[in-house]
Structures are given as C-alpha cells and as structure tokens.
Write a protein that holds these residues in place. Structure first.
Motif, mmCIF file in Angstrom:
data_model
loop_
_atom_site.group_PDB
_atom_site.id
_atom_site.type_symbol
_atom_site.label_atom_id
_atom_site.label_comp_id
_atom_site.label_asym_id
_atom_site.label_seq_id
_atom_site.Cartn_x
_atom_site.Cartn_y
_atom_site.Cartn_z
ATOM 1 N N ASN A 183 0.842 -1.185 0.000
ATOM 2 C CA ASN A 183 0.000 0.000 0.000
ATOM 3 C C ASN A 183 0.881 1.239 0.000
ATOM 4 O O ASN A 183 2.062 1.189 0.354
ATOM 5 C CB ASN A 183 -0.911 0.038 1.239
ATOM 6 C CG ASN A 183 -1.891 -1.107 1.264
ATOM 7 O OD1 ASN A 183 -2.958 -1.042 0.686
ATOM 8 N ND2 ASN A 183 -1.510 -2.194 1.938
ATOM 9 N N VAL A 215 4.421 0.724 1.934
ATOM 10 C CA VAL A 215 4.083 0.040 3.183
ATOM 11 C C VAL A 215 3.694 -1.391 2.849
ATOM 12 O O VAL A 215 2.749 -1.636 2.101
ATOM 13 C CB VAL A 215 2.927 0.732 3.932
ATOM 14 C CG1 VAL A 215 2.561 -0.067 5.187
ATOM 15 C CG2 VAL A 215 3.303 2.147 4.313
ATOM 16 N N TRP A 216 4.463 -2.322 3.389
ATOM 17 C CA TRP A 216 4.212 -3.743 3.155
ATOM 18 C C TRP A 216 3.544 -4.330 4.400
ATOM 19 O O TRP A 216 4.013 -4.127 5.510
ATOM 20 C CB TRP A 216 5.521 -4.479 2.899
ATOM 21 C CG TRP A 216 6.323 -3.967 1.750
ATOM 22 C CD1 TRP A 216 7.273 -2.994 1.799
ATOM 23 C CD2 TRP A 216 6.242 -4.393 0.399
ATOM 24 N NE1 TRP A 216 7.813 -2.790 0.552
ATOM 25 C CE2 TRP A 216 7.208 -3.640 -0.326
ATOM 26 C CE3 TRP A 216 5.478 -5.345 -0.279
ATOM 27 C CZ2 TRP A 216 7.400 -3.815 -1.698
ATOM 28 C CZ3 TRP A 216 5.674 -5.522 -1.640
ATOM 29 C CH2 TRP A 216 6.631 -4.756 -2.339
ATOM 30 N N THR A 217 2.466 -5.088 4.196
ATOM 31 C CA THR A 217 1.768 -5.731 5.304
ATOM 32 C C THR A 217 1.846 -7.243 5.138
ATOM 33 O O THR A 217 1.411 -7.789 4.115
ATOM 34 C CB THR A 217 0.295 -5.299 5.364
ATOM 35 O OG1 THR A 217 0.233 -3.866 5.534
ATOM 36 C CG2 THR A 217 -0.406 -5.962 6.546
ATOM 37 N N TRP A 218 2.425 -7.891 6.143
ATOM 38 C CA TRP A 218 2.488 -9.354 6.193
ATOM 39 C C TRP A 218 1.352 -9.830 7.095
ATOM 40 O O TRP A 218 1.244 -9.410 8.247
ATOM 41 C CB TRP A 218 3.815 -9.824 6.763
ATOM 42 C CG TRP A 218 5.021 -9.500 5.935
ATOM 43 C CD1 TRP A 218 5.560 -8.286 5.713
ATOM 44 C CD2 TRP A 218 5.830 -10.448 5.216
ATOM 45 N NE1 TRP A 218 6.660 -8.387 4.903
ATOM 46 C CE2 TRP A 218 6.857 -9.706 4.599
ATOM 47 C CE3 TRP A 218 5.803 -11.837 5.083
ATOM 48 C CZ2 TRP A 218 7.842 -10.325 3.818
ATOM 49 C CZ3 TRP A 218 6.783 -12.449 4.304
ATOM 50 C CH2 TRP A 218 7.785 -11.695 3.674
ATOM 51 N N GLN A 219 0.535 -10.737 6.597
ATOM 52 C CA GLN A 219 -0.589 -11.278 7.355
ATOM 53 C C GLN A 219 -0.481 -12.790 7.394
ATOM 54 O O GLN A 219 -0.403 -13.441 6.345
ATOM 55 C CB GLN A 219 -1.923 -10.875 6.716
ATOM 56 C CG GLN A 219 -3.157 -11.466 7.379
ATOM 57 C CD GLN A 219 -3.409 -10.891 8.751
ATOM 58 O OE1 GLN A 219 -3.327 -9.677 8.927
ATOM 59 N NE2 GLN A 219 -3.716 -11.748 9.721
ATOM 60 N N THR A 230 0.278 -10.264 12.337
ATOM 61 C CA THR A 230 0.424 -9.198 11.344
ATOM 62 C C THR A 230 1.638 -8.355 11.677
ATOM 63 O O THR A 230 1.928 -8.095 12.842
ATOM 64 C CB THR A 230 -0.819 -8.280 11.321
ATOM 65 O OG1 THR A 230 -1.977 -9.074 11.061
ATOM 66 C CG2 THR A 230 -0.692 -7.212 10.236
ATOM 67 N N CYS A 231 2.359 -7.946 10.653
ATOM 68 C CA CYS A 231 3.411 -6.951 10.849
ATOM 69 C C CYS A 231 3.498 -6.078 9.603
ATOM 70 O O CYS A 231 3.187 -6.532 8.494
ATOM 71 C CB CYS A 231 4.753 -7.596 11.175
ATOM 72 S SG CYS A 231 5.425 -8.626 9.863
ATOM 73 N N GLN A 232 3.873 -4.831 9.806
ATOM 74 C CA GLN A 232 4.001 -3.890 8.707
ATOM 75 C C GLN A 232 5.445 -3.432 8.576
ATOM 76 O O GLN A 232 6.116 -3.191 9.581
ATOM 77 C CB GLN A 232 3.091 -2.679 8.903
ATOM 78 C CG GLN A 232 1.632 -2.932 8.582
ATOM 79 C CD GLN A 232 0.849 -1.646 8.457
ATOM 80 O OE1 GLN A 232 1.062 -0.703 9.204
ATOM 81 N NE2 GLN A 232 -0.076 -1.608 7.509
ATOM 82 N N HIS A 233 5.894 -3.332 7.347
ATOM 83 C CA HIS A 233 7.223 -2.828 7.048
ATOM 84 C C HIS A 233 7.080 -1.617 6.145
ATOM 85 O O HIS A 233 6.421 -1.695 5.103
ATOM 86 C CB HIS A 233 8.066 -3.883 6.338
ATOM 87 C CG HIS A 233 8.331 -5.099 7.154
ATOM 88 N ND1 HIS A 233 8.730 -6.292 6.604
ATOM 89 C CD2 HIS A 233 8.267 -5.311 8.489
ATOM 90 C CE1 HIS A 233 8.892 -7.194 7.570
ATOM 91 N NE2 HIS A 233 8.616 -6.624 8.713
#
Length: 241
Positions: free
Chosen positions: A198, A234-238, A225-228
């Motif tokens: 995003n 903005v990368w979101t790992w779910q 969840t973590c955001q980088h």
C-alpha cells in the motif's frame, strides 16, 4: 494495492549467539542490538576445501539455506543482500590504493552473484537463481520474485536474505545493519500468508530493525500481522491461522 499469497513451509535464522528457535523466541520478545564480533555459523556439512572459499556472508547464507534445501532437487533460489560482500570490496580497494596486484579470485568472489554461483557449484544445482540488491525492503522484493516463480509452476522456492556489519570505512553511510544476520525461508504455494503493498497515508518513521528481523515475531507465532515501511511503500504481512 497488490497482494500475493504463499506458505512458509520452513524457516531458519542466524545471528551471533542466536541459532535455535528458543534463542530467537527470547530475542524477539526483548530485541536488543547484539555484540557483533567475527563469529560465523557452523558450515561443517561442507568439505573443508569448499569451506575455505566462503566468506562470512556466504557462510551465513549457506547455514540457513542448506538445511532448508536438504532433499530437494531443482530448487530455485532468491538471494538478497543490500550491501553484499563489502569486506572483500574494501580489501580490493585497499590493494589498489597501495598499488598492490589484485587477486582475480578475490574479485570474482566479491561480485553480488558470487554466493549463488558458489551455491550452484557446491550443490550441483542448475535451477533458476536470482541475486537482488534492493533497498531497505529487499525482503519484500525477494518475496515478489519468489511468488513469480511459484506462479510459473515451481513447487517451492528458497529465499535467503543476509547482511553483515560493514567495514569501518563505510560506517558513515551504512547504518541499517545493527548486527550480522541471515534468514532463510522455504516458500511454497498456499494461502497461509499474505503480503500486500500500500501507499502510506502519512509520514512514516524509519524502521528500528531490518525487515527480516522484524518479521521474526510473526514467524515465531507471537503475532499474526506486521508492517514494514520503506520510502513511499508500506508492506503488510498477514499470517492466516
């Protein structure tokens, strides 16, 4: 927004003094900057003559990647390192500055794809391999590469990301490696994980830890969840449990 789905079948990580899952569980609950000495991981699974050719960075990559590739043939590899073999490069530049003859071997092992070349030779592996030198979100760009390979029909892809502390000469410019680390992920098709991209709605602060290290709590099951964030991404790992 773009989204990819995948499974992480297995993972391994290494840093000075951190090798087991319990080690990483403890560190991820109370993350601290480690004392980064010249410690290197054990790669005794390789013959001594082969080990001699490996730099510390290569040993780190092999230590996390080799066990994940055990028993798998034709396993594509995505190798990621933002800074690569900076110690070898400094040695070469130092020799140049002192009018010393350059070592062809030293040069050939300093290029960014040298590690995947050594991997191919030592494993007898001829599948597709990629070496990426991305910015602070190299991990995510490596995942996009792995997802593309899965989409082309590969049953699994090995992703390895590793960095080491730069030589003192680079310390004013390289400030995103708190200590040496390596992370290996065995990526397979599935929907256990989702990675989405995003654009940020506001200003983002600089991440405290490299993305590979901040992903560990999710890998360890401590969070889903973590955001980088990096630059305007903005990368979101779910993790879907």
């Amino acid at each position: 927004m773009s989204v990819i789905n995948f499974n992480i079948a297995q993972w391994r990580a290494w840093a000075p003094g951190l090798e087991s899952v319990d080690d990483w569980q403890a560190w991820s609950r109370q993350p601290v900057v480690l004392a980064d000495n010249d410690a290197a991981p054990d790669v005794s699974f390789l013959p001594a003559m082969q080990r001699r050719r490996l730099s510390r960075l290569a040993r780190m990559a092999f230590s996390v990647g080799w066990p994940l590739a055990d028993g798998r043939q034709d396993l594509p590899l995505v190798f990621i390192s933002r800074h690569g073999e900076t110690p070898r490069t400094v040695d070469i530049l130092t020799d140049l500055a002192h009018d010393q003859p350059l070592s062809p071997t030293q040069f050939s092992l300093s290029v960014h794809n040298a590690i995947i070349g050594l991997w191919s030779i030592m494993r007898g592996e001829t599948s597709e391999m990629t070496a990426l030198a991305a910015a602070g979100d190299g991990l995510e760009h490596g995942m996009l590469e792995a997802a593309a390979l899965l989409n082309e029909g590969e049953p699994a892809v090995l992703l390895v990301i590793t960095e080491e502390r730069p030589p003192q000469a680079y310390s004013s410019w390289i400030d995103d490696v708190p200590f040496a680390y390596a992370l290996g992920l065995l990526i397979t098709p599935g929907n256990d994980w989702q990675l989405s991209l995003n654009s940020p709605g506001n200003m983002l602060s600089k991440p405290r830890w490299p993305h590979a290290l901040s992903l560990l709590p999710a890998l360890l099951g401590q969070q889903t969840t973590c955001q980088h964030a990096w630059n305007d991404r903005v990368w979101t790992w779910q993790r879907n449990l």
